[in-house]
Motif scaffolding. Structure first.
Motif, PDB file in Angstrom:
ATOM      1  N   ILE A  62     -34.933 -11.552  56.350  1.00 62.02           N
ATOM      2  CA  ILE A  62     -34.367 -12.830  55.918  1.00 62.02           C
ATOM      3  C   ILE A  62     -35.410 -13.655  55.179  1.00 62.02           C
ATOM      4  CG2 ILE A  62     -33.472 -15.058  56.745  1.00 62.02           C
ATOM      5  CD1 ILE A  62     -31.377 -12.859  56.698  1.00 62.02           C
ATOM      6  N   HIS A  63     -36.663 -13.607  55.653  1.00 59.26           N
ATOM      7  CA  HIS A  63     -37.737 -14.343  54.977  1.00 59.26           C
ATOM      8  C   HIS A  63     -37.897 -13.858  53.538  1.00 59.26           C
ATOM      9  CE1 HIS A  63     -41.365 -16.608  54.360  1.00 59.26           C
ATOM     10  NE2 HIS A  63     -42.103 -15.522  54.201  1.00 59.26           N
ATOM     11  N   ALA A  64     -37.855 -12.534  53.339  1.00 63.34           N
ATOM     12  CA  ALA A  64     -37.960 -11.964  51.991  1.00 63.34           C
ATOM     13  C   ALA A  64     -36.774 -12.399  51.128  1.00 63.34           C
ATOM     14  CB  ALA A  64     -38.025 -10.445  52.068  1.00 63.34           C
ATOM     15  N   GLY A  93     -44.946   1.757  58.851  1.00 66.87           N
ATOM     16  CA  GLY A  93     -44.604   0.864  57.744  1.00 66.87           C
ATOM     17  C   GLY A  93     -43.147   0.459  57.688  1.00 66.87           C
ATOM     18  N   GLY A  94     -42.451   0.503  58.812  1.00 69.83           N
ATOM     19  CA  GLY A  94     -41.016   0.194  58.803  1.00 69.83           C
ATOM     20  C   GLY A  94     -40.696  -1.217  58.361  1.00 69.83           C
ATOM     21  N   GLY A  95     -41.482  -2.187  58.822  1.00 64.70           N
ATOM     22  CA  GLY A  95     -41.246  -3.576  58.428  1.00 64.70           C
ATOM     23  C   GLY A  95     -41.458  -3.781  56.946  1.00 64.70           C
ATOM     24  N   ILE A  99     -38.683  -4.829  53.959  1.00 64.99           N
ATOM     25  CA  ILE A  99     -38.887  -5.939  53.018  1.00 64.99           C
ATOM     26  C   ILE A  99     -38.706  -5.446  51.581  1.00 64.99           C
ATOM     27  CG2 ILE A  99     -40.628  -7.491  52.042  1.00 64.99           C
ATOM     28  CD1 ILE A  99     -41.770  -7.745  54.900  1.00 64.99           C
ATOM     29  N   ALA A 100     -39.341  -4.330  51.257  1.00 61.74           N
ATOM     30  CA  ALA A 100     -39.248  -3.783  49.900  1.00 61.74           C
ATOM     31  C   ALA A 100     -37.805  -3.416  49.554  1.00 61.74           C
ATOM     32  CB  ALA A 100     -40.156  -2.560  49.768  1.00 61.74           C
ATOM     33  N   GLU A 120     -43.298  -7.049  42.092  1.00 57.61           N
ATOM     34  CA  GLU A 120     -44.574  -6.698  42.714  1.00 57.61           C
ATOM     35  C   GLU A 120     -45.247  -7.894  43.393  1.00 57.61           C
ATOM     36  OE1 GLU A 120     -47.159  -4.810  39.944  1.00 57.61           O
ATOM     37  OE2 GLU A 120     -45.971  -2.961  39.860  1.00 57.61           O
ATOM     38  N   GLU A 121     -45.323  -9.020  42.701  1.00 57.59           N
ATOM     39  CA  GLU A 121     -46.047 -10.178  43.225  1.00 57.59           C
ATOM     40  C   GLU A 121     -45.418 -10.693  44.517  1.00 57.59           C
ATOM     41  OE1 GLU A 121     -47.599 -14.626  41.851  1.00 57.59           O
ATOM     42  OE2 GLU A 121     -46.832 -13.219  40.351  1.00 57.59           O
ATOM     43  N   ILE A 122     -44.086 -10.794  44.526  1.00 55.65           N
ATOM     44  CA  ILE A 122     -43.416 -11.289  45.724  1.00 55.65           C
ATOM     45  C   ILE A 122     -43.533 -10.261  46.857  1.00 55.65           C
ATOM     46  CG2 ILE A 122     -41.130 -10.448  44.993  1.00 55.65           C
ATOM     47  CD1 ILE A 122     -39.919 -12.869  46.390  1.00 55.65           C
ATOM     48  N   ALA A 123     -43.499  -8.960  46.515  1.00 54.33           N
ATOM     49  CA  ALA A 123     -43.655  -7.922  47.534  1.00 54.33           C
ATOM     50  C   ALA A 123     -45.027  -8.028  48.202  1.00 54.33           C
ATOM     51  CB  ALA A 123     -43.470  -6.540  46.914  1.00 54.33           C
ATOM     52  N   LEU A 124     -46.067  -8.152  47.396  1.00 53.07           N
ATOM     53  CA  LEU A 124     -47.426  -8.204  47.933  1.00 53.07           C
ATOM     54  C   LEU A 124     -47.655  -9.457  48.761  1.00 53.07           C
ATOM     55  CD1 LEU A 124     -50.072  -6.628  47.972  1.00 53.07           C
ATOM     56  CD2 LEU A 124     -50.805  -7.936  45.969  1.00 53.07           C
ATOM     57  N   SER A 125     -46.964 -10.540  48.414  1.00 52.26           N
ATOM     58  CA  SER A 125     -47.125 -11.786  49.171  1.00 52.26           C
ATOM     59  C   SER A 125     -46.523 -11.683  50.566  1.00 52.26           C
ATOM     60  CB  SER A 125     -46.465 -12.952  48.418  1.00 52.26           C
ATOM     61  OG  SER A 125     -45.047 -12.864  48.478  1.00 52.26           O
ATOM     62  N   LEU A 126     -45.689 -10.659  50.788  1.00 53.21           N
ATOM     63  CA  LEU A 126     -44.980 -10.521  52.062  1.00 53.21           C
ATOM     64  C   LEU A 126     -45.584  -9.470  52.984  1.00 53.21           C
ATOM     65  CD1 LEU A 126     -41.388 -10.781  50.556  1.00 53.21           C
ATOM     66  CD2 LEU A 126     -42.439 -12.445  52.096  1.00 53.21           C
ATOM     67  N   GLY A 127     -46.650  -8.793  52.540  1.00 46.17           N
ATOM     68  CA  GLY A 127     -47.275  -7.789  53.392  1.00 46.17           C
ATOM     69  C   GLY A 127     -48.176  -6.864  52.611  1.00 46.17           C
ATOM     70  N   SER A 128     -49.114  -6.225  53.317  1.00 46.60           N
ATOM     71  CA  SER A 128     -50.099  -5.381  52.633  1.00 46.60           C
ATOM     72  C   SER A 128     -49.535  -4.024  52.212  1.00 46.60           C
ATOM     73  CB  SER A 128     -51.322  -5.177  53.541  1.00 46.60           C
ATOM     74  OG  SER A 128     -51.995  -6.401  53.739  1.00 46.60           O
TER      75      SER A 128
END
Length: 273
Positions: A62-64, A93-95, A99-100, A120-128
């Motif tokens: 939901i956050h994503a 890496g399930g979480g 998100i992806a 890409e930018e929003i993905a990286l902001s949500l996890g490593s």
């Protein structure tokens, strides 16, 4: 209805280079997606709602969705249905995969028509690991996860995932990990991989977090010792708690018979095609 698969990953090699000023750690890893996956389904709605077959403590999906919605000023909502198959807190890496998949799925549902690289930018902001999971391709991953170099997929057939009831805390592992990075060690292992010398590679590859994880979660030591009795081709993914076995030096039926003999439950999967 839009459907997306969120694929698990395993670390074929992992080392911790150092700690960054922003609190993250710089890593060097070889990561590979596997066929084990969660399923996310998306339908238009007036609100953002998640329906899941398991309880989700930290609602990263939901956050994503909220972040994507706000960034592109989307007026619609979505009902997201999650069918969770990847164990939680298992180093798979399930979480990040969820998100992806949420970003990919909502991009299609809301007809944002964004190219994957625009996510890409929003993905990286949500996890490593989320950037890696956005593409689901075998890669050399370095930095905190923002740098990906795609490499060939190794010659692996079956993968046996041995999971645990223990949910390993990545935060706890990194807080207690003593960095002993040796640049040439990883470089030698990576060179073997690039040269497709897989038998030698899997004899020499390593996960620098293994000792720390076993020290923080002593219950995992017994499982690891038992697996090492069965085969030397046993490894840990991420910061645990999942170990994986590759059927490299033993025939599949012999390996499975040994796992049965020791009462080891496993999830059988393959590299993602």
């Amino acid at each position: 209805m839009i459907k997306e698969k969120a694929y698990a990953k395993i670390n074929l090699a992992l080392d911790v280079v150092g700690k960054r000023a922003d609190g993250y750690h710089d890593l060097k890893m070889i990561m590979m997606p596997v066929d084990l996956h969660d399923i996310l389904e998306f339908e238009l709605s007036d609100h953002l709602t998640l329906v899941s077959n398991v309880e989700i403590d930290d609602n990263a999906i939901i956050h994503a969705a909220q972040k994507l919605k706000a960034l592109y000023k989307v007026q619609q909502g979505a009902t997201i249905k999650l069918t969770k198959n990847i164990p939680i807190g298992a180093g798979l890496g399930g979480g990040s995969a969820d998100i992806a998949a949420t970003l990919r799925g909502l991009n299609r549902l809301w007809e944002l028509k964004l190219k994957v690289n625009e996510l890409e930018e929003i993905a990286l902001s949500l996890g490593s690991d989320t950037l890696f999971c956005l593409y689901n391709k075998t890669a050399y991953v370095y930095g905190r996860g923002e740098n990906l170099l795609y490499v060939h997929k190794p010659d692996i057939d079956e993968i046996y995932l041995v999971t645990s009831d223990i949910s390993s805390s990545t935060k706890t592992i990194f807080e207690n990990h003593v960095i002993k990075y040796k640049d040439k060690q990883f470089d030698r292992v990576f060179k073997l991989y690039l040269n497709e010398k897989y038998n030698v590679f899997f004899n020499r590859t390593y996960n620098a977090l293994l000792k720390t994880t076993l020290n923080q979660y002593p219950q995992l030591k017994d499982t690891y010792k038992t697996l090492k009795k069965i085969t030397k081709d046993v490894f840990m993914t991420g910061s645990g708690s999942t170990f994986f076995i590759l059927s490299i030096n033993e025939k599949r039926d012999v390996l499975e018979e040994k796992l049965k003999e020791y009462g080891i439950q496993y999830i059988k999967t393959k590299p993602k095609t």
